[in-house]
Design an enzyme around this catalytic site. Sequence first.
Site, PDB file in Angstrom:
ATOM      1  N   ASP A 272       0.876  -9.554   8.257  1.00 43.51           N
ATOM      2  CA  ASP A 272       2.102  -8.935   8.730  1.00 43.51           C
ATOM      3  C   ASP A 272       3.242  -9.457   7.853  1.00 43.51           C
ATOM      4  OD1 ASP A 272       4.373  -8.092  10.013  1.00 43.51           O
ATOM      5  OD2 ASP A 272       3.845  -8.909  11.972  1.00 43.51           O
TER       6      ASP A 272
ATOM      7  N   ALA B 188       0.838  -1.200   0.000  1.00 46.75           N
ATOM      8  CA  ALA B 188       0.000   0.000   0.000  1.00 46.75           C
ATOM      9  C   ALA B 188       0.877   1.255   0.000  1.00 46.75           C
ATOM     10  CB  ALA B 188      -0.919  -0.011   1.220  1.00 46.75           C
ATOM     11  N   PRO B 189       0.441   2.341  -0.693  1.00 45.25           N
ATOM     12  CA  PRO B 189      -0.854   2.505  -1.363  1.00 45.25           C
ATOM     13  C   PRO B 189      -0.950   1.924  -2.765  1.00 45.25           C
ATOM     14  CG  PRO B 189       0.383   4.534  -1.483  1.00 45.25           C
ATOM     15  CD  PRO B 189       1.214   3.607  -0.657  1.00 45.25           C
TER      16      PRO B 189
ATOM     17  N   CYS C  72      12.458   5.028   1.819  1.00 47.82           N
ATOM     18  CA  CYS C  72      12.532   6.453   1.478  1.00 47.82           C
ATOM     19  C   CYS C  72      13.246   7.181   2.622  1.00 47.82           C
ATOM     20  CB  CYS C  72      11.155   7.037   1.206  1.00 47.82           C
ATOM     21  SG  CYS C  72       9.917   6.647   2.453  1.00 47.82           S
TER      22      CYS C  72
ATOM     23  N   SER D 172       1.335   2.272  -5.805  1.00 53.11           N
ATOM     24  CA  SER D 172       1.896   2.795  -7.057  1.00 53.11           C
ATOM     25  C   SER D 172       2.947   1.849  -7.639  1.00 53.11           C
ATOM     26  CB  SER D 172       2.502   4.183  -6.818  1.00 53.11           C
ATOM     27  OG  SER D 172       3.461   4.134  -5.780  1.00 53.11           O
ATOM     28  N   LYS D 173       3.772   1.248  -6.774  1.00 56.54           N
ATOM     29  CA  LYS D 173       4.778   0.292  -7.262  1.00 56.54           C
ATOM     30  C   LYS D 173       4.111  -1.008  -7.721  1.00 56.54           C
ATOM     31  CE  LYS D 173       8.266   2.054  -4.017  1.00 56.54           C
ATOM     32  NZ  LYS D 173       7.327   2.891  -3.216  1.00 56.54           N
TER      33      LYS D 173
END
Length: 791
Positions: free
Chosen positions: A243, A187-188, A322, A190-191
């Site tokens: 998880d 999530a979310p 990131c 895009s990848k």
Amino acid sequence: MGRRQRNRQRQQQQQQRRRERGGGGDGQGQEQAGWEGGYPEIVKENALFERYYRELRIVPEDEWEPFMAALREPLPATLRITGYKSHAKEILHCLKNKYFKELQDLIVDGQKIEVPQPLKWYPEELAWHTNLSRKILRKSPQLEKFHQFLVSETECGNVSRQEAVSMIPPLLLNVNPHHKILDMCAAPGSKTAQLIEMLHADMNVPFPEGFVIANDVDNKRCYLLVHQAKRLNSPCIMVVNHDASSIPTLQIDNSGRKEVLFYDRILCDVPCSGDGTMRKNIDVWKKWTTQNSLQLHGLQLRIATRGVEQLAEGGRMVYSTCSLNPVENEAVIASLLEKSEGALELADVSSELPGLKWMPGITQWKVMLKDGQWFEAWKDVPSNRQTQIRPTMFPIKDEEKLKAMNLEHCIRILPHHQNTGGFFVAVLIKKSPMPWNKRQSKLQRRLSQRTGDVSVSAPATEDGSVEIVEEPPDAEDEESKETQHLLNVESEQSKKDGVCGPPPSKKMKLFGFKEDPFVFLSEDDPLFPPIQKFYALDPSFPKMNLLTRTQEGKKRQLYMVSKELRNVLLNNSERMKVINTGIKVWSRNSDGEQFGCAFRLAQEGIYTLYPFINARIINVCIEDVKVLLTQENPFLSKFSSETHKRVKDLAMGSIVLKYEPDPSKPDTLQCPIVLCGWHGKTSLRAFVPKNERLHYLRMMGVEVFKAKRKEENFESKTEEGDQDSTKHMEEEMDMEHNELATKMEAEVDEEPIHELMESSVIEPENKMGNVQPSSENAENRDIADLSSVKA
């Protein structure tokens, strides 16, 4: 007086009292100014941050000032054109020759707008960036047309607004259509969307051999993931809720033999402190401390370890964050390489993305507490700090081992090099089984003895530490044996019936919403023969891959998954919680029963179904497509004579409308279009969602911006009681090639798509996902107030 009006009145009274009190002393005057001015601006300064990274020398000394200056600037907007769509070239042509040209020499709020430029390192000019911030893009009237284009095309799945550095990990995975892929912290989404695009690189293959299993630990964020995946209309995506550090080992059936599922590619984009996102998440400036990294290091290492356990030999795993912090990056990779004992190798991918500027990984670093205290080695850490700092956070002291790890092969992206966010990527290749999985576990040996038809792929089961720890004792009592036997019988019966429900509560604690079961159509289901006859489906059509979400009552929707995902579903229903899978291909329509088929085609699955349909296909010209997309229910007389003749002798009901481009007319649309339609007694209509209609019209050169804007104005004026707005709107609407109808609404069965939020988090629809949950559950699903530190 309603509750909202009372609250509004109370707020106005409170503001009035504040204004009255604000005329007193200096302090009160400041309070008034602060209230009227909104939230105070966040100061983009953090002394601890600067001290930490300057000491670590991640950034060269002569580049420190440009580095800090870049962090204080807003992040530029970037967009990516969906690569696997057949009309990606048409969208790129439209962007270059229309929208980008309109941005030339444009000045907004005193800032000159730069024409978007392609990302040098992204293939085929499918990713672009501009100096437009998301705030300017959203608020500026001059950019409204471009903004509406982005919102509409994003909803259709043709464009993704994604941060530039976030596009890197899927590219480095080097995905092929036959690969089995696991996205551990998806999530979310895009990848995940990029991975799906890579599976469908060849649009002539409706069912690639590979698939994507996208996982996230947060139940609510899984529905954001579903929303992203739904835009791409793929039968090869499954969203699960686990998880990531203990994601279960799955099994597949291979010619009647059970085998452990290993993945060819794994994306491990772990949760992180997010200090590389300071340009868009300015709260990080105020909240950043080293404590965030220290707390996340253990989780990141556990997730990465679980990932390599499930990776196939020769497979590739990309670890990314990131964050710029070596405690979250090099420390995790070094620890993983050390305990792998040569089973893993850090790949050199420096030449795989030419044009990308990056810094190599570092081999030496120190650890700092939030109070500024430094530690260079584990032996220096006092006992009262050893719960906060762990040995795996420090670099390897053995110089020979450290050199063999090749940590310089890691990639760190710095914001000032190419005007991006900060990012870290490492690519791991698995050479052999992990050392702790090289011998068969007791659990698997006993399982093999108990069921002779079960075999486990040699030489390793790699079922992870969770199953081994929870292994029951050898001396089982009669009661536990009987319970296990009953569970096995129930599981086998479910597989025979083609039912894949949620795991039983005894085996797994369920979080969030209980999902409806996945029920595959049986071989002799009476529902399918009328459909097969009506649409003259090819004998090769994989009818066993059709499923519904109900065990009782009428089946209202039919969905389809790939053969490989069907295998995973049937053999693992008790091991995993599936949130969503499959695409809708048919919807029940009671009007169709009188014409021989109770199910009409669904637009979202038409590109998957079309290769198997041999009847009820009508070829239309470009002018006919414009009529279908601009008028709600046009009469047959409005179509070309050729189309009128083709439809005349065709029975009423659901149809396929196909447009083939004419190479002799290069100025017309040069990509094929397949639409779902309905042939009535005197009319012909297309069942296409609103944003998809707008997309096709743009590709044909039809101006839709003015009509859409006035339609929105019309709706807002109606709410205010303006009864004359309809007439006003109709008089002002214009188009370049054809008049757009005053109301372009989506088909009754296609839900309206909500406005896309400006962040990577997307507002989901009322019914979230291709395989729709029960209405009772769907009504209670509130997915507001979600946030993520992932890029």
